[in-house]
Design an enzyme around this catalytic site. Structure first.
Site: not given
Ligand code: NAD
Length: 239
Positions: A111, A119
């Site tokens: 996760h 970005c």
């Protein structure tokens, strides 16, 4: 293709393994942060609506994870990895880096990672330590930078799942064991691993403070705290 007549062990960990290090599970925190449901700060929609709030949430979580230290359960898994080498794979749903700091090597952070950001537009990623009061901007393209976390509603990186499947393929011809620790068994796709491994003829073990939602998919359940139960369990494991 590589195959072995020896035991392979796949381990899945969840928030419960870090609870004794002082990092609250979702359940411990009632699934709330500053009275917001966690989904409201851990989803792409939340970031689009209020990126500053999302960064505040993750800055707090990162600070707490930074101050925490690995516990006996994290270290017990490192000992198991030393015994098994490439026949061991650790898949963690946790975004703290306590497994890595304990010394885990064959590790998949399913996760994401609190200590990395990326970005929202280009492929730039950044190691991230600083608390954020402002939304950071990408040095390459100027777009907003977000925490490198798999949020609710997002899919797991394909490479992670491929590594797990490759490990399971390599286990063919030998014994396969699956140990899930400190996970409520509700978040997919991790929650389906036990059933998959059961179909493959593997043996499934659950170590948790309570029976998990997918408890029926396990052959053995040991109730208890990971830091107390896991070191003895691993010591007694026949490999
Ligand atoms: P969860 O909070 O849903 O469940 C945690 C489970 O661990 C519960 O079943 C609880 O009974 C059990 N537990 C609590 N303390 C324990 C202990 N000391 N020993 C053994 N078991 C214990 O967590 P989850 O299943 O990992 O899934 C929810 C999501 O929470 C994941 O996506 C994860 O990324 C995120 N999360 C991560 C962290 C972290 O990185 N440390 C913390 C909170 C939430």
């Amino acid at each position: 293709m590589y195959s072995s007549d020896k035991t392979h062990v796949l381990v899945l960990t969840g928030a419960g393994i870090s609870a004794e290090s002082g990092i609250p599970t979702f359940r411990d925190s009632n699934g709330l942060w500053e009275n917001h449901p966690i989904e409201e700060v851990a989803s792409p929609q939340a970031f689009a609506k209020d990126p500053q709030k999302v960064w505040r949430f993750y800055s707090q979580r990162r600070e707490a994870a930074f101050k925490a230290t690995p516990n006996k359960a994290h270290y017990a898994l490192v000992e198991l990895e030393k015994r098994l080498g490439h026949r061991f794979l650790l898949v963690s749903q946790n975004v703290d880096d306590l497994h890595k700091r304990a010394g885990a090597k064959n590790l998949i952070n399913l996760h994401g990672n609190l200590f990395r950001s990326r970005c929202t537009r280009c492929s730039n990623s950044y190691p991230d330590m600083a608390p954020r009061t402002m939304v950071p901007l990408c040095k390459g393209c100027g777009a907003q930078v977000r925490p490198d976390i798999v949020w609710f509603g997002e899919t797991i990186e394909e490479g992670c799942m491929n590594r797990i499947f490759e490990f399971l393929r390599q286990s063919r011809g030998g014994k396969l064991r699956f140990i899930a620790i400190g996970t409520s068994g509700v978040v997919q796709p991790a929650a389906s691993l036990a059933r998959l491994i059961g179909f493959m003829g593997g043996k499934n073990y659950l170590i948790n403070a309570e029976v998990s939602a997918n408890g029926d998919d396990f052959h053995f359940f040991q109730k208890g705290l990971a830091g107390e139960v896991l070191p003895k369990f691993i010591e007694g494991m026949e490999l």
